[in-house]
Design an enzyme around this catalytic site. Sequence first.
Site, PDB file in Angstrom:
ATOM      1  N   TYR A   1      30.071  36.873  40.266  1.00  0.00           N
ATOM      2  CA  TYR A   1      29.118  36.904  39.146  1.00  0.00           C
ATOM      3  C   TYR A   1      28.338  35.589  39.066  1.00  0.00           C
ATOM      4  O   TYR A   1      28.331  34.916  38.046  1.00  0.00           O
ATOM      5  CB  TYR A   1      29.852  37.181  37.827  1.00  0.00           C
ATOM      6  CG  TYR A   1      30.868  38.289  37.953  1.00  0.00           C
ATOM      7  CD1 TYR A   1      30.454  39.617  38.052  1.00  0.00           C
ATOM      8  CD2 TYR A   1      32.229  38.007  38.033  1.00  0.00           C
ATOM      9  CE1 TYR A   1      31.373  40.635  38.218  1.00  0.00           C
ATOM     10  CE2 TYR A   1      33.152  39.025  38.206  1.00  0.00           C
ATOM     11  CZ  TYR A   1      32.720  40.335  38.298  1.00  0.00           C
ATOM     12  OH  TYR A   1      33.636  41.328  38.470  1.00  0.00           O
TER      13      TYR A   1
ATOM     14  N   TYR B   1      38.098  47.905  32.511  1.00  0.00           N
ATOM     15  CA  TYR B   1      37.510  47.319  33.716  1.00  0.00           C
ATOM     16  C   TYR B   1      38.194  47.945  34.925  1.00  0.00           C
ATOM     17  O   TYR B   1      39.431  47.964  34.986  1.00  0.00           O
ATOM     18  CB  TYR B   1      37.671  45.791  33.757  1.00  0.00           C
ATOM     19  CG  TYR B   1      37.138  45.232  35.051  1.00  0.00           C
ATOM     20  CD1 TYR B   1      35.782  44.994  35.209  1.00  0.00           C
ATOM     21  CD2 TYR B   1      37.972  45.020  36.133  1.00  0.00           C
ATOM     22  CE1 TYR B   1      35.267  44.555  36.426  1.00  0.00           C
ATOM     23  CE2 TYR B   1      37.473  44.580  37.352  1.00  0.00           C
ATOM     24  CZ  TYR B   1      36.122  44.343  37.487  1.00  0.00           C
ATOM     25  OH  TYR B   1      35.623  43.912  38.689  1.00  0.00           O
TER      26      TYR B   1
ATOM     27  N   ASP C   1      45.044  52.948  36.373  1.00  0.00           N
ATOM     28  CA  ASP C   1      44.616  51.813  37.185  1.00  0.00           C
ATOM     29  C   ASP C   1      45.572  50.660  36.872  1.00  0.00           C
ATOM     30  O   ASP C   1      45.440  49.998  35.849  1.00  0.00           O
ATOM     31  CB  ASP C   1      43.159  51.464  36.831  1.00  0.00           C
ATOM     32  CG  ASP C   1      42.681  50.204  37.531  1.00  0.00           C
ATOM     33  OD1 ASP C   1      43.507  49.504  38.144  1.00  0.00           O
ATOM     34  OD2 ASP C   1      41.475  49.913  37.445  1.00  0.00           O
TER      35      ASP C   1
ATOM     36  N   LYS D   1      45.861  43.935  44.038  1.00  0.00           N
ATOM     37  CA  LYS D   1      46.115  42.549  43.645  1.00  0.00           C
ATOM     38  C   LYS D   1      47.457  41.992  44.130  1.00  0.00           C
ATOM     39  O   LYS D   1      47.555  41.574  45.266  1.00  0.00           O
ATOM     40  CB  LYS D   1      45.980  42.416  42.125  1.00  0.00           C
ATOM     41  CG  LYS D   1      44.513  42.475  41.671  1.00  0.00           C
ATOM     42  CD  LYS D   1      44.398  42.065  40.226  1.00  0.00           C
ATOM     43  CE  LYS D   1      42.988  42.107  39.690  1.00  0.00           C
ATOM     44  NZ  LYS D   1      42.175  40.950  40.028  1.00  0.00           N
TER      45      LYS D   1
HETATM   46  N1  PMP Z   1      40.908  47.490  38.335  1.00  0.00           N
HETATM   47  C1  PMP Z   1      41.427  46.485  37.631  1.00  0.00           C
HETATM   48  C2  PMP Z   1      42.256  46.799  36.419  1.00  0.00           C
HETATM   49  C3  PMP Z   1      41.203  45.164  38.004  1.00  0.00           C
HETATM   50  O1  PMP Z   1      41.687  44.165  37.266  1.00  0.00           O
HETATM   51  C4  PMP Z   1      40.430  44.907  39.165  1.00  0.00           C
HETATM   52  C5  PMP Z   1      40.146  43.499  39.644  1.00  0.00           C
HETATM   53  N2  PMP Z   1      39.886  42.563  38.678  1.00  0.00           N
HETATM   54  C6  PMP Z   1      39.917  45.988  39.873  1.00  0.00           C
HETATM   55  C7  PMP Z   1      40.178  47.262  39.447  1.00  0.00           C
HETATM   56  C8  PMP Z   1      39.080  45.782  41.108  1.00  0.00           C
HETATM   57  O2  PMP Z   1      39.841  45.261  42.148  1.00  0.00           O
HETATM   58  P1  PMP Z   1      39.125  44.458  43.330  1.00  0.00           P
HETATM   59  O3  PMP Z   1      38.565  43.218  42.727  1.00  0.00           O
HETATM   60  O4  PMP Z   1      40.265  44.182  44.294  1.00  0.00           O
HETATM   61  O5  PMP Z   1      38.105  45.346  43.918  1.00  0.00           O
END
Ligand code: PMP
Length: 437
Positions: free
Chosen positions: A20, A152, A257, A286
């Site tokens: 960003y 998110y 997620d 992650k």
């Molecule tokens: N979903 C969630 C809940 C996340 O926290 C993130 C990463 N911040 C993502 C999806 C996206 O993952 P990435 O950055 O590995 O593409």
Amino acid sequence: MSQSVNTWQQRDAELLWHPYSSLTEPSPVRLVRGASGVRLQLDDGQGGTVEAIDAMASWWCMIHGYRNPVLDAALKAQADDFSHVMFGGLTHEPAIRLAERLVGITPDPLRHVFLCDSGSVSVEVAIKIALQYQVARGNDGRTRMLTVRGGYHGDTFAPMSVCDPVNGMHSLFTGALKEQIFGPQPPAGFDRPDDDPELRAWAAVMSELAAQYSGQIAGIIVEPVLQGAGGMYPYSPACLRVLRELADRHGFLLIFDEIATGFGRTGTLFASEHAGLDPDILCVGKAITGGYITLAAMLCTTDVAHTVSNGPGGALMHGPTFMANPLACAVALASIDLLLSQDWSAEVARISSGLSAGLAPASALPAVKDVRVLGAVGVVQLSGPVDLPRMTEAALRRGVWVRPFRDLVYTMPPYICTDADIATITSAITGAIEEAG
Ligand code: PMP
């Protein structure tokens, strides 16, 4: 490249995007000289280094710390074997073992695994399989997702479409983003019981939306129990029970997620366990590799996998080049086994108490609106936006690396942090807010 470009930071600023970021007004970046255990060694700009505890665990990932000997060894051993092979027509032990391990530790009905490059891609795959599932069941009109505000799910287009429409800056992409169905954010607070009036009111709105759009909805997607990058916002597991019931009633798939919450971060191995229910589809990423290399996975039930496999096309239509990268799989397996070989829940509980005790004084500061802790996540919400460079600098002077956003200064430290490390993190956050909040 211009001759006057001499520092690494100047060279970086001309060339590289950071998350960003702007290339005309780049934010300051610090050069990492090394990292081990829970500490980063940062260039101090004067030929030396300054050490800082990584209170962010490199954005939720580095749960066992940097240069972990077990993970280093797993990575090197796999590199000595082979680092990558295509996954089309070929397979390998690291992928098979990892898939078995993931199926073994995630909710029982999740039996099939798609290994991919990043969290965002796993969300793409989760949404795609949900759409294919509905087509296979003859529900062709079900192409939208139901979600809640404040979420998110990543930065590629399908995940972005289910991110909070305001925080996710949907206005920049009007016309290009799929229009999803957004319910209200669940009421704040992990401890709300099922019969809490605000929670019931929220459930009623969700239920109306589900009924109104049932012919258009393929699935419900949420981050269970803790919304991460959308606002570091804990909510009650009872809300997940509401969503499970709506999904069952209307034939939607429930997608959790757990890219941020997975692998123990909220106090259970997966956050769905707080609610005592199972999703149909799960995304993890992650911390899966202990932060070593990018890898994520989408898991689903046999019903989902077989329905899609027997549907039009006869396949899940996704297949990235670096699918199931062996180095990533090997290090993920080592990271998961290392986690499970310890009393990880005691460690997360220990960190949780340290964060609660250490951040409590922050609630008395005039700049502070709220302090909240869930598992090994500590959050201080300010009454206004954070001055990012000042706050970062103030925490660094206190020996801690943080990366606040919006009005949030927060930490999700590596699980190997000692009590003293946690105390350093909490006093640095409190001190930095006192100074720069
Ligand atoms: N979903 C969630 C809940 C996340 O926290 C993130 C990463 N911040 C993502 C999806 C996206 O993952 P990435 O950055 O590995 O593409």
